[in-house]
Motif scaffolding. Structure first.
Motif, PDB file in Angstrom:
ATOM      1  N   GLU A  80      -2.256   2.190   5.281  1.00  0.00           N
ATOM      2  CA  GLU A  80      -0.811   2.075   5.155  1.00  0.00           C
ATOM      3  C   GLU A  80      -0.100   3.116   6.022  1.00  0.00           C
ATOM      4  O   GLU A  80       1.042   2.911   6.431  1.00  0.00           O
ATOM      5  N   THR A  81      -0.749   4.234   6.262  1.00  0.00           N
ATOM      6  CA  THR A  81      -0.109   5.303   7.043  1.00  0.00           C
ATOM      7  C   THR A  81      -0.665   5.402   8.464  1.00  0.00           C
ATOM      8  O   THR A  81      -0.232   6.261   9.232  1.00  0.00           O
ATOM      9  N   ASN A  82      -1.617   4.542   8.808  1.00  0.00           N
ATOM     10  CA  ASN A  82      -2.215   4.591  10.146  1.00  0.00           C
ATOM     11  C   ASN A  82      -1.537   3.589  11.069  1.00  0.00           C
ATOM     12  O   ASN A  82      -1.765   2.380  10.973  1.00  0.00           O
ATOM     13  N   PHE A  83      -0.727   4.077  11.989  1.00  0.00           N
ATOM     14  CA  PHE A  83      -0.076   3.208  12.968  1.00  0.00           C
ATOM     15  C   PHE A  83      -0.474   3.683  14.356  1.00  0.00           C
ATOM     16  O   PHE A  83      -0.332   4.863  14.687  1.00  0.00           O
ATOM     17  N   MET A  84      -0.985   2.760  15.160  1.00  0.00           N
ATOM     18  CA  MET A  84      -1.451   3.071  16.509  1.00  0.00           C
ATOM     19  C   MET A  84      -2.483   4.207  16.494  1.00  0.00           C
ATOM     20  O   MET A  84      -2.499   5.073  17.363  1.00  0.00           O
ATOM     21  N   VAL A  85      -3.349   4.181  15.493  1.00  0.00           N
ATOM     22  CA  VAL A  85      -4.455   5.123  15.435  1.00  0.00           C
ATOM     23  C   VAL A  85      -5.643   4.478  16.151  1.00  0.00           C
ATOM     24  O   VAL A  85      -6.109   3.413  15.755  1.00  0.00           O
ATOM     25  N   VAL A  86      -6.109   5.114  17.224  1.00  0.00           N
ATOM     26  CA  VAL A  86      -7.185   4.559  18.036  1.00  0.00           C
ATOM     27  C   VAL A  86      -8.427   5.426  17.828  1.00  0.00           C
ATOM     28  O   VAL A  86      -8.444   6.607  18.179  1.00  0.00           O
ATOM     29  N   ASP A  87      -9.455   4.823  17.240  1.00  0.00           N
ATOM     30  CA  ASP A  87     -10.665   5.557  16.883  1.00  0.00           C
ATOM     31  C   ASP A  87     -11.472   5.995  18.100  1.00  0.00           C
ATOM     32  O   ASP A  87     -11.691   5.202  19.024  1.00  0.00           O
ATOM     33  N   ASN A  88     -11.936   7.238  18.073  1.00  0.00           N
ATOM     34  CA  ASN A  88     -12.893   7.700  19.075  1.00  0.00           C
ATOM     35  C   ASN A  88     -14.227   6.995  18.821  1.00  0.00           C
ATOM     36  O   ASN A  88     -14.750   7.058  17.706  1.00  0.00           O
ATOM     37  N   PRO A  89     -14.798   6.307  19.809  1.00  0.00           N
ATOM     38  CA  PRO A  89     -16.027   5.534  19.568  1.00  0.00           C
ATOM     39  C   PRO A  89     -17.185   6.358  19.027  1.00  0.00           C
ATOM     40  O   PRO A  89     -17.943   5.888  18.175  1.00  0.00           O
ATOM     41  N   PHE A  90     -17.353   7.584  19.509  1.00  0.00           N
ATOM     42  CA  PHE A  90     -18.478   8.409  19.089  1.00  0.00           C
ATOM     43  C   PHE A  90     -18.124   9.377  17.963  1.00  0.00           C
ATOM     44  O   PHE A  90     -19.008  10.007  17.391  1.00  0.00           O
ATOM     45  N   GLU A  91     -16.840   9.493  17.655  1.00  0.00           N
ATOM     46  CA  GLU A  91     -16.397  10.350  16.552  1.00  0.00           C
ATOM     47  C   GLU A  91     -15.412   9.574  15.686  1.00  0.00           C
ATOM     48  O   GLU A  91     -14.218   9.888  15.667  1.00  0.00           O
ATOM     49  N   PRO A  92     -15.890   8.539  14.976  1.00  0.00           N
ATOM     50  CA  PRO A  92     -14.990   7.725  14.156  1.00  0.00           C
ATOM     51  C   PRO A  92     -14.197   8.589  13.179  1.00  0.00           C
ATOM     52  O   PRO A  92     -14.723   9.538  12.600  1.00  0.00           O
ATOM     53  N   GLY A  93     -12.939   8.237  13.031  1.00  0.00           N
ATOM     54  CA  GLY A  93     -12.048   9.031  12.198  1.00  0.00           C
ATOM     55  C   GLY A  93     -11.199   9.985  13.008  1.00  0.00           C
ATOM     56  O   GLY A  93     -10.225  10.542  12.506  1.00  0.00           O
ATOM     57  N   LYS A  94     -11.538  10.165  14.284  1.00  0.00           N
ATOM     58  CA  LYS A  94     -10.767  11.025  15.171  1.00  0.00           C
ATOM     59  C   LYS A  94      -9.878  10.156  16.053  1.00  0.00           C
ATOM     60  O   LYS A  94     -10.363   9.296  16.789  1.00  0.00           O
ATOM     61  N   ASP A  95      -8.583  10.380  15.971  1.00  0.00           N
ATOM     62  CA  ASP A  95      -7.610   9.580  16.706  1.00  0.00           C
ATOM     63  C   ASP A  95      -7.485  10.074  18.144  1.00  0.00           C
ATOM     64  O   ASP A  95      -7.163  11.241  18.374  1.00  0.00           O
ATOM     65  N   VAL A  96      -7.752   9.202  19.113  1.00  0.00           N
ATOM     66  CA  VAL A  96      -7.639   9.604  20.525  1.00  0.00           C
ATOM     67  C   VAL A  96      -6.261   9.283  21.096  1.00  0.00           C
ATOM     68  O   VAL A  96      -5.981   9.606  22.253  1.00  0.00           O
TER      69      VAL A  96
END
Length: 362
Positions: free
Chosen positions: A329-345
């Protein structure tokens, strides 16, 4: 970039016309009244194929026009040789590795080169800064053609090595030390681009659009080129049928051994046979490959992120089994780092949400 304005204007005009006449029907309530009315004109669907072809051709021409010339490639190789020599002089066991657009195959003239010096045992920030000071001294001894500007306050300490006199063929470089995850990410993206040529055309086009619109600068709270490329891969993975598989999920499914870099598993499949078989599996019983054109895919990219996407992480791999559930609900345009999931690039600034949404809808 100014020398490419004509080509950019041509494909931008084709895109606007195509979007208004064809895809405008799919979101009439969100479009302006004039665009919505025009989208309902009889015969607009009959023109869709022609407009799609025109847009695709413009994109192909743009991607071809933005390829570096042999002379520019020669300048790039010469600079890399000088950096490699300086790195070897300053650091024991040092090798040079490209990352970013030059490593993925979408580097365009006028863009900086991202270079990492891979040196054993240098992983801590203070050690990286100390190593860069040594490299800076070595670079200054290679000649007076470039300035060396330390940027040690950046998230990853770098040396910005840029030409004293700006010419059409001059290139600036950002040099880091032991930036191994950036190198691994670039090699992953390069494999995706090798898997389907349409991705390269889309990446070059979308990057050119974002730069033209002033939204291709992570330091100012807008999209990095890395984030835009991941957004495109995400969309291509969710086509029907998919154009790209998840190369990381495929490596895990095929029980490839882990490849740990700085404690992070960086394995992915690069086997053409494995990738081809996975795509056939994803196509289902009909085994019909996706033959959508780059024009169709570009319009759908803008339509998806302009109208359909609401919230949630944009990822190119399955990570629910080892990443804590997130509040979408609070994640907008959050792009996951492929090798560090959960880290927004992406790290998009909240104040720019509306503007970026509107840019996709233009």
């Amino acid at each position: 970039f100014n020398k490419h304005e004509t080509a950019m204007s041509m494909w931008s005009a084709s895109l606007r016309f195509y979007h208004t006449r064809v895809w405008g029907r799919l979101s009439c309530r969100a479009c302006a009244a004039a665009s919505a009315a025009e989208s309902c004109v009889p015969g607009s669907i009959a023109n869709a194929s022609w407009q799609d072809s025109a847009l695709s051709q413009e994109m192909q021409r743009l991607a071809e026009k933005l390829k570096p010339t042999p002379e520019q490639e020669s300048v790039k190789d010469s600079l890399l040789a000088r950096i490699d020599a300086a790195g070897k002089e300053a650091l024991d066991g040092c090798t040079v590795a490209l990352f970013g657009s030059a490593a993925t195959g979408v580097w365009t003239p006028g863009s900086d080169l991202d270079v990492s010096l891979l040196a054993p045992g240098i992983t801590e920030r203070h050690a990286q800064v100390r190593a860069l000071r040594k490299v800076a001294s070595a670079l200054r001894r290679t000649g007076a053609s470039h300035h060396v500007q330390p940027r040690f306050g950046a998230q990853m300490p770098i040396l910005h090595w840029y030409p004293r006199k700006r010419r059409s063929d001059s290139i600036a470089c950002d040099i880091s030390v032991s930036n191994v995850l950036a190198v691994a990410n670039s090699r992953l993206l390069a494999q995706y681009i090798r898997t389907d040529e349409r991705l390269r055309v889309l990446v070059v086009t979308v990057k050119s659009w974002a730069r033209r619109r002033g939204i291709n600068d992570r330091s100012r709270g807008t999209f990095s080129s890395f984030a835009l490329t991941l957004m495109l891969i995400h969309m291509l993975q969710w086509r029907s049928p998919p154009i790209l598989p998840s190369l990381q999920d495929l490596a895990i499914a095929k029980r490839h051994p882990p490849v740990y870099l700085q404690g992070t598993d960086c394995r992915y499949s690069s086997c053409p046979h494995e990738i081809s078989k996975e795509l056939k599996r994803l196509q289902g019983d009909e085994r019909i490959p996706n033959e959508e054109t780059v024009g169709q895919l570009l319009v759908d990219f803008f339509r998806y992120f302009g109208y359909e996407y609401e919230r949630g992480a944009i990822a190119i791999r399955e990570s629910s089994s080892f990443v804590r559930p997130r509040d979408d609900e609070t994640n907008f345009m959050v792009v996951d780092n492929p090798f560090e999931p959960g880290k927004d690039v992406a790290n998009i600034e909240v104040r720019l949400y509306t503007r970026l949404r509107e840019e996709f809808r233009r």
